[in-house]
Motif scaffolding. Structure first.
Motif, PDB file in Angstrom:
ATOM      1  N   THR A 112       7.252   3.991   4.000  1.00  0.00           N
ATOM      2  CA  THR A 112       6.750   2.998   4.666  1.00  0.00           C
ATOM      3  C   THR A 112       5.443   2.600   4.031  1.00  0.00           C
ATOM      4  OG1 THR A 112       7.301   4.443   6.606  1.00  0.00           O
ATOM      5  CG2 THR A 112       5.358   2.760   6.912  1.00  0.00           C
ATOM      6  N   VAL A 113       4.626   3.348   3.431  1.00  0.00           N
ATOM      7  CA  VAL A 113       3.426   3.214   2.431  1.00  0.00           C
ATOM      8  C   VAL A 113       3.830   2.133   1.533  1.00  0.00           C
ATOM      9  CG1 VAL A 113       1.728   3.852   1.026  1.00  0.00           C
ATOM     10  CG2 VAL A 113       2.096   4.841   2.977  1.00  0.00           C
ATOM     11  N   PHE A 114       4.896   2.326   0.732  1.00  0.00           N
ATOM     12  CA  PHE A 114       5.235   1.259  -0.482  1.00  0.00           C
ATOM     13  C   PHE A 114       5.680   0.213   0.058  1.00  0.00           C
ATOM     14  CE2 PHE A 114       8.730  -0.479  -3.041  1.00  0.00           C
ATOM     15  CZ  PHE A 114       8.056  -0.501  -4.107  1.00  0.00           C
ATOM     16  N   MET A 115       6.558  -0.123   1.184  1.00  0.00           N
ATOM     17  CA  MET A 115       6.798  -1.285   1.547  1.00  0.00           C
ATOM     18  C   MET A 115       5.760  -1.964   2.370  1.00  0.00           C
ATOM     19  SD  MET A 115       9.764  -1.610   0.744  1.00  0.00           S
ATOM     20  CE  MET A 115      10.224  -3.202   1.584  1.00  0.00           C
ATOM     21  N   PHE A 116       4.871  -1.304   2.813  1.00  0.00           N
ATOM     22  CA  PHE A 116       3.723  -1.880   3.520  1.00  0.00           C
ATOM     23  C   PHE A 116       2.791  -2.802   2.287  1.00  0.00           C
ATOM     24  CE2 PHE A 116      -0.845  -1.647   4.744  1.00  0.00           C
ATOM     25  CZ  PHE A 116      -0.850  -2.423   5.521  1.00  0.00           C
ATOM     26  N   ILE A 117       2.596  -1.801   1.391  1.00  0.00           N
ATOM     27  CA  ILE A 117       1.677  -2.315   0.349  1.00  0.00           C
ATOM     28  C   ILE A 117       2.336  -3.472  -0.606  1.00  0.00           C
ATOM     29  CG2 ILE A 117       0.300  -1.951  -1.674  1.00  0.00           C
ATOM     30  CD1 ILE A 117       0.039   0.954  -0.610  1.00  0.00           C
ATOM     31  N   VAL A 118       3.565  -3.213  -0.831  1.00  0.00           N
ATOM     32  CA  VAL A 118       4.232  -4.364  -1.752  1.00  0.00           C
ATOM     33  C   VAL A 118       4.389  -5.604  -0.853  1.00  0.00           C
ATOM     34  CG1 VAL A 118       6.652  -3.974  -1.168  1.00  0.00           C
ATOM     35  CG2 VAL A 118       5.865  -4.456  -3.476  1.00  0.00           C
ATOM     36  N   THR A 123      -4.503  -5.874   1.965  1.00  0.00           N
ATOM     37  CA  THR A 123      -4.460  -4.968   0.959  1.00  0.00           C
ATOM     38  C   THR A 123      -5.841  -5.055  -0.084  1.00  0.00           C
ATOM     39  OG1 THR A 123      -3.113  -5.848  -0.316  1.00  0.00           O
ATOM     40  CG2 THR A 123      -2.407  -3.646   0.670  1.00  0.00           C
ATOM     41  N   SER A 124      -6.454  -6.141   0.299  1.00  0.00           N
ATOM     42  CA  SER A 124      -7.698  -6.211  -0.623  1.00  0.00           C
ATOM     43  C   SER A 124      -9.095  -5.765   0.147  1.00  0.00           C
ATOM     44  CB  SER A 124      -7.953  -7.976  -0.941  1.00  0.00           C
ATOM     45  OG  SER A 124      -8.191  -8.502   0.229  1.00  0.00           O
ATOM     46  N   HIS A 125      -8.682  -5.309   1.302  1.00  0.00           N
ATOM     47  CA  HIS A 125      -9.919  -4.544   2.068  1.00  0.00           C
ATOM     48  C   HIS A 125     -10.004  -3.229   1.926  1.00  0.00           C
ATOM     49  CE1 HIS A 125     -12.233  -7.574   4.323  1.00  0.00           C
ATOM     50  NE2 HIS A 125     -11.206  -8.207   4.141  1.00  0.00           N
ATOM     51  N   LEU A 126     -11.307  -2.814   1.617  1.00  0.00           N
ATOM     52  CA  LEU A 126     -11.403  -1.203   1.451  1.00  0.00           C
ATOM     53  C   LEU A 126     -10.920  -0.429   2.764  1.00  0.00           C
ATOM     54  CD1 LEU A 126     -12.226   0.638  -0.639  1.00  0.00           C
ATOM     55  CD2 LEU A 126     -14.657   0.450   0.114  1.00  0.00           C
ATOM     56  N   ILE A 183      -9.920   2.202  -3.996  1.00  0.00           N
ATOM     57  CA  ILE A 183     -10.521   1.049  -5.018  1.00  0.00           C
ATOM     58  C   ILE A 183      -9.743   0.728  -5.884  1.00  0.00           C
ATOM     59  CG2 ILE A 183     -12.678   0.631  -6.289  1.00  0.00           C
ATOM     60  CD1 ILE A 183     -14.155   2.504  -4.780  1.00  0.00           C
ATOM     61  N   ARG A 184      -8.765   1.444  -6.390  1.00  0.00           N
ATOM     62  CA  ARG A 184      -7.959   0.738  -7.423  1.00  0.00           C
ATOM     63  C   ARG A 184      -7.049  -0.451  -6.804  1.00  0.00           C
ATOM     64  NH1 ARG A 184      -5.498   4.823  -8.587  1.00  0.00           N
ATOM     65  NH2 ARG A 184      -6.596   5.420 -10.475  1.00  0.00           N
ATOM     66  N   LEU A 185      -6.510  -0.240  -5.742  1.00  0.00           N
ATOM     67  CA  LEU A 185      -5.550  -1.188  -5.104  1.00  0.00           C
ATOM     68  C   LEU A 185      -6.453  -2.388  -4.697  1.00  0.00           C
ATOM     69  CD1 LEU A 185      -2.965  -2.175  -3.799  1.00  0.00           C
ATOM     70  CD2 LEU A 185      -3.328  -0.839  -1.974  1.00  0.00           C
ATOM     71  N   MET A 186      -7.508  -2.013  -3.757  1.00  0.00           N
ATOM     72  CA  MET A 186      -8.364  -2.962  -3.378  1.00  0.00           C
ATOM     73  C   MET A 186      -8.983  -4.076  -4.243  1.00  0.00           C
ATOM     74  SD  MET A 186     -11.993  -2.822  -3.164  1.00  0.00           S
ATOM     75  CE  MET A 186     -13.459  -3.899  -2.380  1.00  0.00           C
ATOM     76  N   ALA A 217       1.237  -1.684  -5.935  1.00  0.00           N
ATOM     77  CA  ALA A 217       2.260  -0.725  -4.909  1.00  0.00           C
ATOM     78  C   ALA A 217       2.683   0.195  -5.704  1.00  0.00           C
ATOM     79  CB  ALA A 217       2.993  -1.789  -4.292  1.00  0.00           C
ATOM     80  N   TYR A 218       3.161  -0.115  -6.669  1.00  0.00           N
ATOM     81  CA  TYR A 218       3.869   1.189  -7.490  1.00  0.00           C
ATOM     82  C   TYR A 218       2.948   2.395  -7.751  1.00  0.00           C
ATOM     83  CZ  TYR A 218       5.996   3.591 -11.315  1.00  0.00           C
ATOM     84  OH  TYR A 218       6.571   4.302 -12.274  1.00  0.00           O
ATOM     85  N   VAL A 219       1.758   1.899  -8.427  1.00  0.00           N
ATOM     86  CA  VAL A 219       0.683   2.936  -8.580  1.00  0.00           C
ATOM     87  C   VAL A 219       0.220   3.621  -7.516  1.00  0.00           C
ATOM     88  CG1 VAL A 219      -1.381   3.114  -9.561  1.00  0.00           C
ATOM     89  CG2 VAL A 219      -0.185   1.608 -10.822  1.00  0.00           C
ATOM     90  N   PHE A 220       0.218   2.805  -6.319  1.00  0.00           N
ATOM     91  CA  PHE A 220      -0.382   3.622  -4.998  1.00  0.00           C
ATOM     92  C   PHE A 220       0.697   4.750  -4.652  1.00  0.00           C
ATOM     93  CE2 PHE A 220      -1.433   4.242  -0.941  1.00  0.00           C
ATOM     94  CZ  PHE A 220      -2.939   4.263  -0.844  1.00  0.00           C
TER      95      PHE A 220
END
Lengths: 289, 179
Positions: free
Chosen positions: A136-142, A157-160, A220-223, A269-272
């Motif tokens: 779910t997390v992966f699909m959501f972020i990607v 996903t640009s929001h902290l 913070i990495r993703l955002m 998304a992969y890294v997260f």
């Protein structure tokens, strides 16, 4: 070089006043090159400003007013667009249940296999219990990352707040899973047996600090990645707007950055996800350094 | 709170809308709702469905492979049977050839033996006949010689003619000659 030139020009009395009014210093190189300073200055005096962060502002969807916790905003809209797109891909894509898959079904199966294999490789069979949430997390972020690349879209996903919540959820669940499965044995994660005894307390302190820093870097990495790319595109787009038809460089730059963002969207998304799985593995096997 | 309504002001006041904590409750609330919805869709519908498809495919591939293996085995069996039949036929042919050859040899030998026997019989018969002919010839010779001798003796010295003596002398001579 550019800085030096800027300073020199800034020292010239004629231009000084005009530049002060408008662009931020960091963005003040484009117009000078083209020699259309006067026009630009006119535009700017008409209230033109580069606002790279404006795209991230949270606004209510309907009318104005305060943002309460329940107010539907542009964040809400794009969160649900993401949910709908991800669900459509996974549910409608695999609707045919074809033995020879269609394109959408292939994507759905690839995503499934990608995350499934990641968990199995890193955290082993026990990790697969948490596959639905991680998937779910992966699909959501990607999905959110790629939706953010659609012009005029809002990148959730640009929001902290969003990435931070995801990261803190992972952090808390992993910690809880670790203590539930291993009790105090989970603390072995911080006690590195392979190190010399004298170093272990120091290492334990460092490990403990790095453990608590995890959600911060994780979110913070993703955002930061998502925000930076979009802000850079926005800056170049504003240049292109200022330069009009002569804006070859900013347009090429937008293309290049956009291409980079397409890659970054997946990689982040992969890294997260892989970090989530690595943290999960720490909780499942705290002794195995 | 008023800062959120004016984007420029909001950006100006914090620099980053991401750090405008007044929107956090809102964002997190909707994020939780979205995640819960997505989680249920994924865990209840998507994962079972995709897992079923992948399973089905794995089974299909496995069964096809098994079928291919079975067919290959059958083909190999058929080939082995064919080889066996061929070898049997070859052996049978060899056997028939050998048998025929042996029978022919036997027949030939028999015929040869028969012929030899016939030849022996015929030559024996011939010898016998020759012997009898010779005997009878000899008998004729003795008779003729006796007659001739009797006649000669009678002509030259008729008073001395003793037929018995002549016959005895002739027979003696004939015996000496034929010996």
């Amino acid at each position: 070089m550019r800085h030096a030139a800027g300073k020199k020009r800034a020292a010239g009395p004629a231009r000084d006043g005009k530049w002060e009014g408008g662009l931020a210093p960091a963005t003040g190189f484009g117009p000078q090159r083209t020699g259309r300073g006067a026009e630009v200055a006119e535009e700017m005096s008409g209230g033109f400003e580069i606002e790279p962060m404006e795209q991230f502002v949270v606004r209510p969807l309907f009318g104005g007013g305060e943002i309460h916790w329940y107010t539907p905003t542009n964040v809400t809209l794009w969160l649900f667009v993401g949910v709908v797109v991800a669900s459509a891909l996974l549910v409608l894509g695999a609707r045919g249940r074809a033995v020879v898959p269609t394109k959408a079904q292939s994507i759905a199966e690839l995503s499934y296999g990608f995350v499934h294999k990641m968990i199995e490789d890193i955290a082993g069979k026990e990790g697969l219990r948490y596959f639905p949430y991680i998937f779910t997390v992966f699909m959501f972020i990607v999905t959110a990352n790629y939706l953010g690349l659609v012009p005029y879209a809002f990148t959730t996903t640009s929001h902290l707040a969003v990435t931070g919540f995801l990261a803190v959820t992972v952090f808390l669940s992993v910690t809880v899973i670790g203590f539930v499965r291993h009790g105090l044995g989970f603390l072995k994660l911080f006690w590195i047996d392979s190190a010399p005894l004298a170093l272990r307390p120091i290492l334990a302190l460092i490990e403990l600090i790095s453990y608590f820093v995890r959600p911060v870097s994780h979110s913070i990495r993703l955002m930061g990645n998502m925000m930076a790319g979009h802000a850079v595109i926005q800056v170049f787009a504003a240049f292109a707007g200022i330069l009009g038809l002569g804006a070859i460089f900013p347009i090429v730059a937008i293309g290049a950055v956009y291409g980079l963002e397409v890659i970054v969207a997946f990689i982040q998304a992969y890294v997260f996800t892989i970090l989530t799985v690595i943290y999960l593995n720490d909780a499942l096997h705290p002794g195995a350094h | 709170m008023a800062s959120e309504m004016n984007p420029a002001e909001a950006a100006g006041s914090t620099g980053m809308p991401q750090l405008d904590f007044s929107t956090y409750a809102n964002q997190i609330f909707w994020l939780v709702v979205a995640l819960v919805v997505l989680y249920f869709v994924i865990s209840r519908v998507a994962i079972p469905r995709i897992a079923a498809v992948l399973d089905e495919r794995r089974n299909a591939i496995a069964s096809e492979l098994a079928r291919a293996e079975e067919l290959k085995r059958k083909a190999e069996e058929a080939e082995a049977a064919y080889e066996k039949a061929l070898a049997e036929a070859r052996a049978e042919a060899h056997r028939i050839i050998a048998e025929t050859k042996a029978a022919l040899d036997e027949e030939l030998k028999e015929a040869q033996a028969k012929a030899e026997e016939e030849i022996a019989r015929m030559s024996a018969e011939a010898e016998e006949r020759i012997a009898s002919m010779r005997e009878s010839a000899l008998a004729h010779v003795a008779e003729v010689a006796r007659d001739v001798a009797g006649t000669i003796v009678g002509a030259i010295m008729p008073h001395l003619l003793d037929e018995k003596e002549v016959s005895r002398a002739v027979e003696k001579r004939v015996k000496e000659v034929s010996r």
